[in-house]
Design a protein around this motif. Structure first.
Motif, PDB file in Angstrom:
ATOM      1  N   THR A   1       0.807  -1.217   0.000  1.00  0.00           N
ATOM      2  CA  THR A   1       0.000   0.000   0.000  1.00  0.00           C
ATOM      3  C   THR A   1       0.842   1.269   0.000  1.00  0.00           C
ATOM      4  O   THR A   1       0.434   2.286  -0.561  1.00  0.00           O
ATOM      5  N   SER A   2       2.028   1.223   0.603  1.00  0.00           N
ATOM      6  CA  SER A   2       2.902   2.399   0.589  1.00  0.00           C
ATOM      7  C   SER A   2       4.311   1.997   1.007  1.00  0.00           C
ATOM      8  O   SER A   2       4.514   0.963   1.660  1.00  0.00           O
ATOM      9  N   THR A   3       5.264   2.828   0.619  1.00  0.00           N
ATOM     10  CA  THR A   3       6.665   2.623   0.981  1.00  0.00           C
ATOM     11  C   THR A   3       7.263   3.972   1.352  1.00  0.00           C
ATOM     12  O   THR A   3       7.173   4.918   0.563  1.00  0.00           O
ATOM     13  N   GLN A   4       7.840   4.050   2.535  1.00  0.00           N
ATOM     14  CA  GLN A   4       8.494   5.278   2.968  1.00  0.00           C
ATOM     15  C   GLN A   4       9.991   5.039   3.128  1.00  0.00           C
ATOM     16  O   GLN A   4      10.393   4.045   3.731  1.00  0.00           O
ATOM     17  N   VAL A   5      10.777   5.954   2.568  1.00  0.00           N
ATOM     18  CA  VAL A   5      12.232   5.895   2.701  1.00  0.00           C
ATOM     19  C   VAL A   5      12.679   7.203   3.323  1.00  0.00           C
ATOM     20  O   VAL A   5      12.419   8.284   2.780  1.00  0.00           O
ATOM     21  N   SER A   6      13.332   7.134   4.477  1.00  0.00           N
ATOM     22  CA  SER A   6      13.840   8.331   5.154  1.00  0.00           C
ATOM     23  C   SER A   6      15.327   8.179   5.384  1.00  0.00           C
ATOM     24  O   SER A   6      15.867   7.072   5.408  1.00  0.00           O
ATOM     25  N   ILE A   7      15.998   9.311   5.545  1.00  0.00           N
ATOM     26  CA  ILE A   7      17.445   9.326   5.718  1.00  0.00           C
ATOM     27  C   ILE A   7      17.796  10.089   6.978  1.00  0.00           C
ATOM     28  O   ILE A   7      17.107  11.056   7.357  1.00  0.00           O
TER      29      ILE A   7
ATOM     30  N   ILE B   1      19.750   4.821   6.157  1.00  0.00           N
ATOM     31  CA  ILE B   1      18.465   4.808   5.461  1.00  0.00           C
ATOM     32  C   ILE B   1      17.491   3.949   6.271  1.00  0.00           C
ATOM     33  O   ILE B   1      17.837   2.845   6.722  1.00  0.00           O
ATOM     34  N   PHE B   2      16.278   4.448   6.439  1.00  0.00           N
ATOM     35  CA  PHE B   2      15.242   3.714   7.162  1.00  0.00           C
ATOM     36  C   PHE B   2      14.056   3.499   6.224  1.00  0.00           C
ATOM     37  O   PHE B   2      13.546   4.449   5.625  1.00  0.00           O
ATOM     38  N   ILE B   3      13.667   2.246   6.060  1.00  0.00           N
ATOM     39  CA  ILE B   3      12.627   1.870   5.096  1.00  0.00           C
ATOM     40  C   ILE B   3      11.442   1.276   5.841  1.00  0.00           C
ATOM     41  O   ILE B   3      11.615   0.392   6.702  1.00  0.00           O
ATOM     42  N   THR B   4      10.251   1.743   5.510  1.00  0.00           N
ATOM     43  CA  THR B   4       9.020   1.195   6.077  1.00  0.00           C
ATOM     44  C   THR B   4       8.107   0.786   4.924  1.00  0.00           C
ATOM     45  O   THR B   4       7.789   1.611   4.058  1.00  0.00           O
ATOM     46  N   VAL B   5       7.710  -0.469   4.907  1.00  0.00           N
ATOM     47  CA  VAL B   5       6.852  -1.015   3.851  1.00  0.00           C
ATOM     48  C   VAL B   5       5.521  -1.421   4.466  1.00  0.00           C
ATOM     49  O   VAL B   5       5.485  -2.249   5.393  1.00  0.00           O
ATOM     50  N   HIS B   6       4.433  -0.838   3.997  1.00  0.00           N
ATOM     51  CA  HIS B   6       3.088  -1.176   4.471  1.00  0.00           C
ATOM     52  C   HIS B   6       2.452  -2.157   3.481  1.00  0.00           C
ATOM     53  O   HIS B   6       2.412  -1.887   2.275  1.00  0.00           O
ATOM     54  N   VAL B   7       1.973  -3.286   3.989  1.00  0.00           N
ATOM     55  CA  VAL B   7       1.401  -4.321   3.126  1.00  0.00           C
ATOM     56  C   VAL B   7      -0.023  -4.654   3.568  1.00  0.00           C
ATOM     57  O   VAL B   7      -0.412  -4.438   4.718  1.00  0.00           O
ATOM     58  N   ASP B   8      -0.778  -5.178   2.625  1.00  0.00           N
ATOM     59  CA  ASP B   8      -2.117  -5.724   2.887  1.00  0.00           C
ATOM     60  C   ASP B   8      -2.109  -7.144   2.334  1.00  0.00           C
ATOM     61  O   ASP B   8      -2.110  -7.336   1.113  1.00  0.00           O
ATOM     62  N   GLU B   9      -2.053  -8.134   3.234  1.00  0.00           N
ATOM     63  CA  GLU B   9      -1.872  -9.515   2.799  1.00  0.00           C
ATOM     64  C   GLU B   9      -3.084 -10.057   2.041  1.00  0.00           C
ATOM     65  O   GLU B   9      -2.941 -10.697   1.005  1.00  0.00           O
ATOM     66  N   GLY B  10      -4.294  -9.811   2.554  1.00  0.00           N
ATOM     67  CA  GLY B  10      -5.481 -10.357   1.925  1.00  0.00           C
ATOM     68  C   GLY B  10      -5.642 -11.842   2.230  1.00  0.00           C
ATOM     69  O   GLY B  10      -4.790 -12.461   2.883  1.00  0.00           O
ATOM     70  N   PRO B  11      -6.726 -12.457   1.730  1.00  0.00           N
ATOM     71  CA  PRO B  11      -6.978 -13.878   2.004  1.00  0.00           C
ATOM     72  C   PRO B  11      -6.211 -14.795   1.051  1.00  0.00           C
ATOM     73  O   PRO B  11      -5.665 -14.361   0.046  1.00  0.00           O
ATOM     74  N   ILE B  12      -6.198 -16.088   1.398  1.00  0.00           N
ATOM     75  CA  ILE B  12      -5.593 -17.107   0.540  1.00  0.00           C
ATOM     76  C   ILE B  12      -6.657 -17.635  -0.416  1.00  0.00           C
ATOM     77  O   ILE B  12      -7.784 -17.952  -0.016  1.00  0.00           O
ATOM     78  N   TYR B  13      -6.306 -17.751  -1.688  1.00  0.00           N
ATOM     79  CA  TYR B  13      -7.219 -18.244  -2.718  1.00  0.00           C
ATOM     80  C   TYR B  13      -6.807 -19.644  -3.160  1.00  0.00           C
ATOM     81  O   TYR B  13      -5.609 -19.977  -3.187  1.00  0.00           O
ATOM     82  N   THR B  14      -7.810 -20.418  -3.521  1.00  0.00           N
ATOM     83  CA  THR B  14      -7.554 -21.731  -4.121  1.00  0.00           C
ATOM     84  C   THR B  14      -8.049 -21.728  -5.569  1.00  0.00           C
ATOM     85  O   THR B  14      -8.887 -20.913  -5.950  1.00  0.00           O
ATOM     86  N   VAL B  15      -7.515 -22.643  -6.365  1.00  0.00           N
ATOM     87  CA  VAL B  15      -7.868 -22.720  -7.783  1.00  0.00           C
ATOM     88  C   VAL B  15      -9.164 -23.498  -7.943  1.00  0.00           C
ATOM     89  O   VAL B  15      -9.329 -24.571  -7.352  1.00  0.00           O
ATOM     90  N   ASP B  16     -10.079 -22.959  -8.741  1.00  0.00           N
ATOM     91  CA  ASP B  16     -11.357 -23.634  -8.981  1.00  0.00           C
ATOM     92  C   ASP B  16     -11.312 -24.398 -10.302  1.00  0.00           C
ATOM     93  O   ASP B  16     -11.183 -25.613 -10.325  1.00  0.00           O
ATOM     94  N   GLU B  17     -11.375 -23.711 -11.435  1.00  0.00           N
ATOM     95  CA  GLU B  17     -11.412 -24.374 -12.734  1.00  0.00           C
ATOM     96  C   GLU B  17     -10.292 -23.856 -13.635  1.00  0.00           C
ATOM     97  O   GLU B  17      -9.847 -22.719 -13.513  1.00  0.00           O
ATOM     98  N   ILE B  18      -9.875 -24.705 -14.567  1.00  0.00           N
ATOM     99  CA  ILE B  18      -8.850 -24.354 -15.552  1.00  0.00           C
ATOM    100  C   ILE B  18      -9.407 -24.645 -16.942  1.00  0.00           C
ATOM    101  O   ILE B  18      -9.948 -25.733 -17.189  1.00  0.00           O
ATOM    102  N   HIS B  19      -9.278 -23.673 -17.836  1.00  0.00           N
ATOM    103  CA  HIS B  19      -9.769 -23.839 -19.201  1.00  0.00           C
ATOM    104  C   HIS B  19      -8.694 -23.396 -20.196  1.00  0.00           C
ATOM    105  O   HIS B  19      -7.878 -22.520 -19.897  1.00  0.00           O
ATOM    106  N   LEU B  20      -8.719 -24.018 -21.377  1.00  0.00           N
ATOM    107  CA  LEU B  20      -7.881 -23.606 -22.494  1.00  0.00           C
ATOM    108  C   LEU B  20      -8.785 -23.134 -23.620  1.00  0.00           C
ATOM    109  O   LEU B  20      -9.755 -23.811 -23.968  1.00  0.00           O
TER     110      LEU B  20
END
Length: 400
Positions: free
Chosen positions: A248-254, A261-280
């Motif tokens: 969602t955002s990345t901050q880099v400060s000095i 250098i100080f780095i802060t990374v904000h993440v949103d993991e979300g849910p785990i998905y499984t595969v349903d169908e596969i088509h060609l």
């Protein structure tokens, strides 16, 4: 009105009369054009950009247009147009040109690379010198060093006038040291710990015995490394089913001393998905069951970006082996957020078959052409096969 004020106003109008416009307001016909003040630039260049020709009728509006046209060339720092009877006199003061550029102290970037980058901005040897462009060059060089983590870089420029209205430009660079990573924070992660995620990335502070390895550059910041690490995090999560993972955002400060250098990374993991169908879908130029066998993901599997990409590559490689070198296999997801499942349709576009017109052999000093061609599995006139090319390469390597 007082007498002194009257005298002041009268004097003002006298000055206007003495220093009025060089071209009279009434229109006149140009019988000749003379150019004064040229040093390097030819008179032909002036005539090429001047929108006034002999025989034209000129007034103040035409003169202003001509002056603007000449200024737009960037060749001149001052331009005047005067009238001497029917003669239009163009008086110019040329900008100096850059005779040479000398760059000192640069180790992070090659001198030729820096000069090529300058040319793209409009600054180089033989070009017109402009202080504003040199300032822009300095800022661009500084930005490039910042991207490599060298925030303490110092850049000094010296402009030395030379004969024939030219200048020599010296750019002295004190690169300084690369800023070290002081701390990397990841915010928003719940499934995986900071320690687990930091094990995947390059940028991190040195800890414990790793400080003894002075050749290691894992704690040296660069913008490219950070971009690579962010992509590594995306791949890590999406290979483990987190289809909606986002940074969602990345901050880099000095630090104030420009060493940490100080780095802060904000993440949103979300849910785990499984595969349903596969088509060609699409055009199948090889048996469909062969393509289905190349699919690496199955219904019920945890979603993995790596496996989806591997499937696309496997199908593309199979088509390339049949001469469809530019085949495109595009996986299109159908996401069901409620059930947390995702279905994939792989659209297959084989494009046109590619044929080999001619095979050229070069660099063989000892081995004759016919010996090399005897080992080739890819033949002229046949369709291009990546598999045959690879086999040909193996056979040729065995000759040595």
């Amino acid at each position: 009105m007082t007498n002194w004020l009257k005298r002041l106003i009268a004097g003002f109008f006298v000055l206007l009369l003495l220093h009025g416009p060089a071209i009279a307001e009434e229109e006149f016909e140009v019988t000749d054009i003379q150019v004064k003040g040229l040093q390097r630039i030819s008179a032909g260049t002036i005539f090429n950009y001047l929108p006034i020709k002999v025989g034209d009728f000129v007034n103040d509006s035409t003169v202003n247009e001509a002056i603007n046209s000449l200024f737009d060339t960037g060749f001149f720092k001052d331009i005047e147009l005067e009238r001497d009877g029917g003669v239009l006199v163009v008086i110019v003061s040329e900008r100096p040109s850059v005779s040479s550029i000398e760059i000192n102290g640069n180790k992070e970037f090659d001198t030729d690379i820096l000069k090529k980058a300058m040319l793209q901005i409009g600054f180089g040897e033989g070009l017109v010198y402009k202080q504003a462009i040199l300032d822009k060059v300095t800022q661009e060089i500084r930005s490039q060093y910042y991207s490599r983590g060298r925030y303490s870089v110092e850049i000094d420029t010296t402009v030395t006038p030379q004969q024939r209205n030219r200048v020599k430009v010296n750019i002295d660079i004190e690169e300084g040291k690369t800023a070290k990573i002081g701390e990397v924070k990841i915010v928003g992660n719940e499934v995986y710990s900071d320690k687990r995620l930091l094990a995947e990335v390059q940028l991190k502070p040195k800890r414990g015995f790793k400080k003894l390895y002075f050749l290691s550059k894992q704690d040296q910041y660069s913008k490219e490394k950070l971009s690579g690490d962010l992509e590594t995090l995306r791949s890590f999560y999406q290979d483990k089913g987190f289809l909606d993972f986002r940074i969602t955002s990345t901050q880099v400060s000095i630090s104030s001393n420009k060493k940490k250098i100080f780095i802060t990374v904000h993440v949103d993991e979300g849910p785990i998905y499984t595969v349903d169908e596969i088509h060609l879908r699409g055009k199948f130029v090889v048996p469909e069951d062969e393509l289905v066998a190349l699919v690496n993901i199955r219904s019920g599997d945890t979603f993995s970006r790596k496996e989806v990409e591997a499937t696309s590559k496997a199908i593309s490689d199979r088509l390339a082996a049949e001469g469809y070198t530019f085949a495109n296999v595009n996986p299109v997801p159908d996401i069901d957020k409620e059930s947390r499942t995702v279905s994939f349709t792989f659209f297959v576009d084989p494009a046109k078959r590619v044929y080999v017109r001619r095979i050229s052999i070069a660099g063989n000093v000892v081995t004759r052409d016919e010996v090399i061609r005897r080992e080739m599995r890819q033949m002229e006139g046949g369709w291009l096969s990546t598999a045959k090319i690879q086999r040909s390469q193996v056979r040729l390597q065995r000759l040595s």
